[in-house]
Design a protein around this motif. Sequence first.
Motif: not given
Length: 201
Positions: A21, A25, A42, A45, A50-52, A54-56
């Motif tokens: 991941s 990213i 966003e 991501a 991946v989802t937002r 997951t990034v955070y």
Amino acid sequence: MADSHDTATPPRRRRSDARRSVDAILNAARVVLGERPDASMEDIAATAGVTRQTVYAHFPSRDALIAALIEAAAAEYLSALDAAGLDTAPPAEALAQFLDAGWRFLRRNPLLLNPTAPLAPRPNRNALSEVVPPRLERLIQRGQGTGDFDASLPAAWLTAAVIGLQHAAAAEVAAERLTTHEAAALCLKSTLRLCVGQAPR
């Protein structure tokens, strides 16, 4: 024994998934921010798949993501210098390899060429300004010792001048006055004239 093995596998899998991941990213950020320095988390991501959230989970802020991206780019650049044979190749060839590693670094990380990009402060670890000049100066000293480079000027001065030439060439690319290919060719020609006293054949 079977129970012990089964309980040990999931953490390794989670770490592997997390690494994938993070890599996805960072690769997405390299592309998206290179094209649009104001792109949102966003946007990154979505490109990474991946989802937002997951990034955070991996990067608590946009600045943290950009700092990690720059640090990863710096590590790649240093690896490229390690592979360039700066201490073993013929001095003029090693000097060309040094410059080429820098251009490959910038081509892969176009965000660093954008003067309007809101870059986060550079990370301290593996700071390029502390690591790269000594490698180049050592190469120039070796070339002066073998008679390949002009020994009438201090190696420290030639080091600063070569790095300055590459920065100036990169600025011309950022201003869209030269292509990367044109800037790289002019930078190599000027560097060899400076260090060797003649243009490459």
